[in-house]
Design a protein around this motif. Structure first.
Motif, mmCIF file in Angstrom:
data_model
loop_
_atom_site.group_PDB
_atom_site.id
_atom_site.type_symbol
_atom_site.label_atom_id
_atom_site.label_comp_id
_atom_site.label_asym_id
_atom_site.label_seq_id
_atom_site.Cartn_x
_atom_site.Cartn_y
_atom_site.Cartn_z
ATOM 1 N N LEU A 268 0.829 -1.205 0.000
ATOM 2 C CA LEU A 268 0.000 0.000 0.000
ATOM 3 C C LEU A 268 0.862 1.252 0.000
ATOM 4 O O LEU A 268 0.575 2.224 -0.705
ATOM 5 C CB LEU A 268 -0.924 -0.003 1.216
ATOM 6 C CG LEU A 268 -1.836 1.218 1.390
ATOM 7 C CD1 LEU A 268 -2.756 1.373 0.182
ATOM 8 C CD2 LEU A 268 -2.652 1.095 2.669
ATOM 9 N N GLU B 76 2.223 1.498 -3.438
ATOM 10 C CA GLU B 76 1.176 1.742 -4.436
ATOM 11 C C GLU B 76 -0.068 2.298 -3.733
ATOM 12 O O GLU B 76 -1.007 1.558 -3.450
ATOM 13 C CB GLU B 76 0.815 0.452 -5.161
ATOM 14 C CG GLU B 76 1.951 -0.216 -5.899
ATOM 15 C CD GLU B 76 1.508 -1.545 -6.503
ATOM 16 O OE1 GLU B 76 0.631 -1.526 -7.381
ATOM 17 O OE2 GLU B 76 2.019 -2.590 -6.071
ATOM 18 N N PRO B 77 -0.085 3.585 -3.412
ATOM 19 C CA PRO B 77 -1.211 4.179 -2.666
ATOM 20 C C PRO B 77 -2.579 3.948 -3.306
ATOM 21 O O PRO B 77 -3.588 3.894 -2.605
ATOM 22 C CB PRO B 77 -0.852 5.676 -2.646
ATOM 23 C CG PRO B 77 0.638 5.701 -2.777
ATOM 24 C CD PRO B 77 0.989 4.562 -3.688
ATOM 25 N N LYS B 78 -2.625 3.749 -4.621
ATOM 26 C CA LYS B 78 -3.913 3.531 -5.290
ATOM 27 C C LYS B 78 -4.580 2.227 -4.853
ATOM 28 O O LYS B 78 -5.784 2.038 -5.067
ATOM 29 C CB LYS B 78 -3.737 3.540 -6.807
ATOM 30 C CG LYS B 78 -2.870 2.421 -7.355
ATOM 31 C CD LYS B 78 -2.707 2.544 -8.867
ATOM 32 C CE LYS B 78 -1.830 1.423 -9.421
ATOM 33 N NZ LYS B 78 -1.641 1.536 -10.883
ATOM 34 N N ARG B 79 -3.806 1.343 -4.197
ATOM 35 C CA ARG B 79 -4.373 0.089 -3.707
ATOM 36 C C ARG B 79 -5.362 0.316 -2.570
ATOM 37 O O ARG B 79 -6.078 -0.597 -2.165
ATOM 38 C CB ARG B 79 -3.264 -0.856 -3.230
ATOM 39 C CG ARG B 79 -2.369 -1.373 -4.342
ATOM 40 C CD ARG B 79 -1.247 -2.255 -3.778
ATOM 41 N NE ARG B 79 -1.794 -3.468 -3.201
ATOM 42 C CZ ARG B 79 -2.019 -4.597 -3.877
ATOM 43 N NH1 ARG B 79 -1.749 -4.659 -5.167
ATOM 44 N NH2 ARG B 79 -2.511 -5.656 -3.275
ATOM 45 N N ILE B 80 -5.395 1.534 -2.044
ATOM 46 C CA ILE B 80 -6.296 1.826 -0.918
ATOM 47 C C ILE B 80 -7.748 1.518 -1.289
ATOM 48 O O ILE B 80 -8.542 1.106 -0.435
ATOM 49 C CB ILE B 80 -6.156 3.302 -0.467
ATOM 50 C CG1 ILE B 80 -6.924 3.537 0.846
ATOM 51 C CG2 ILE B 80 -6.633 4.238 -1.549
ATOM 52 C CD1 ILE B 80 -6.403 2.798 2.020
ATOM 53 N N LYS B 81 -8.100 1.682 -2.571
ATOM 54 C CA LYS B 81 -9.467 1.410 -2.997
ATOM 55 C C LYS B 81 -9.832 -0.054 -2.798
ATOM 56 O O LYS B 81 -10.982 -0.392 -2.532
ATOM 57 C CB LYS B 81 -9.644 1.801 -4.467
ATOM 58 C CG LYS B 81 -9.564 3.298 -4.709
ATOM 59 C CD LYS B 81 -9.739 3.626 -6.185
ATOM 60 C CE LYS B 81 -9.640 5.122 -6.425
ATOM 61 N NZ LYS B 81 -9.775 5.461 -7.869
ATOM 62 N N ARG B 82 -8.830 -0.935 -2.955
ATOM 63 C CA ARG B 82 -9.053 -2.374 -2.727
ATOM 64 C C ARG B 82 -8.955 -2.708 -1.250
ATOM 65 O O ARG B 82 -9.777 -3.435 -0.697
ATOM 66 C CB ARG B 82 -8.010 -3.199 -3.495
ATOM 67 C CG ARG B 82 -8.214 -3.288 -4.982
ATOM 68 C CD ARG B 82 -7.078 -4.031 -5.642
ATOM 69 N NE ARG B 82 -6.872 -5.364 -5.059
ATOM 70 C CZ ARG B 82 -5.837 -6.146 -5.365
ATOM 71 N NH1 ARG B 82 -4.928 -5.738 -6.223
ATOM 72 N NH2 ARG B 82 -5.727 -7.335 -4.825
#
Length: 232
Positions: A207, A210-216
């Motif tokens: 996370l 890859e901060p965009k993984r926060i949505k998952r």
């Protein structure tokens, strides 16, 4: 060995890698990695795929749930490590077939395996881009002809499991779906450092990278709630 149901997802509570290796060598079949996300987001299709195959604990979330169910010795077996344990255990006696990754990645994977496991018998390999039904059928026919003992497919779920099930109708073997493990093995993708893995914080490391993984991963709060109140 009895399976354990977690939100309808059935998983074998293996207590060691060796127990899993012995089981799959005897029974053959398709190994499917189970983590918190797969338990949380199980659909009718993915649940059915897992339940008719060999689900094993791939993450800390699944391991904690198994322990809550009374399986205190249940161990976590990361899929990106398990396939190499299978190779190490059987490379002197079994044959292998690899599918997945980009053309350069699968080529590098085969070369690295041949360097690290001298004498390994890789009797077939190809990239993971099956561009037509004809290509897929050619692959299945090739495996049915060559009859590998172990098949690794790295294409992501559920695509890899569906392909392995099609192959299994023509040829029985030890199968494992690997997701992006070939990329990790060849250094194209970095895995979390050992400290993060050992402390069950690999998800947090990914996370941060890859901060965009926060949505998952925000959905994992629901899983944490299930664990806290023993709702699995």
């Amino acid at each position: 060995m009895n399976k354990v149901s977690l939100n309808g997802v059935e998983i074998f509570p293996f207590d060691s890698e060796q127990q899993l290796l012995s089981f799959v060598n005897k029974h053959k079949g398709i190994l499917v990695a189970i983590n918190a996300e797969k338990i949380l987001h199980a659909t009718e299709q993915t649940q059915a795929i897992i339940n008719r195959n060999i689900g094993y604990c791939d993450g800390a979330g699944a391991q904690i749930a198994l322990k809550q169910k009374g399986y205190k010795e249940a161990c976590k077996i990361p899929g990106c490590e398990l396939w190499l344990k299978i190779v190490a255990q059987f490379y002197q006696e079994k044959t292998f077939y690899l599918v997945g990754g980009k053309p350069q990645v699968i080529k590098e994977t085969v070369e690295k395996l041949q360097n690290e496991f001298k004498g390994i018998k890789i009797i077939g390999f190809r990239d993971g881009y099956l561009r037509s039904e004809e290509e897929k059928q050619q692959l299945i026919a090739d495996m049915a002809d060559k009859k590998p003992d172990v098949v690794f497919v790295a294409m992501g779920s559920p695509k890899q499991e569906l392909l392995m099930e099609e192959i299994q109708k023509k040829h029985k073997a030890i199968f494992q779906g690997l997701g992006g493990s070939f990329d990790v093995y060849t250094g194209h993708v970095e895995r979390a450092p050992k400290w993060w893995v050992d402390h069950n914080l690999e998800f947090l490391y990914r996370l941060i990278r890859e901060p965009k993984r926060i949505k998952r991963q925000i959905h994992l709060l629901k899983y944490a709630y299930w664990l806290a109140f023993k709702k699995l």
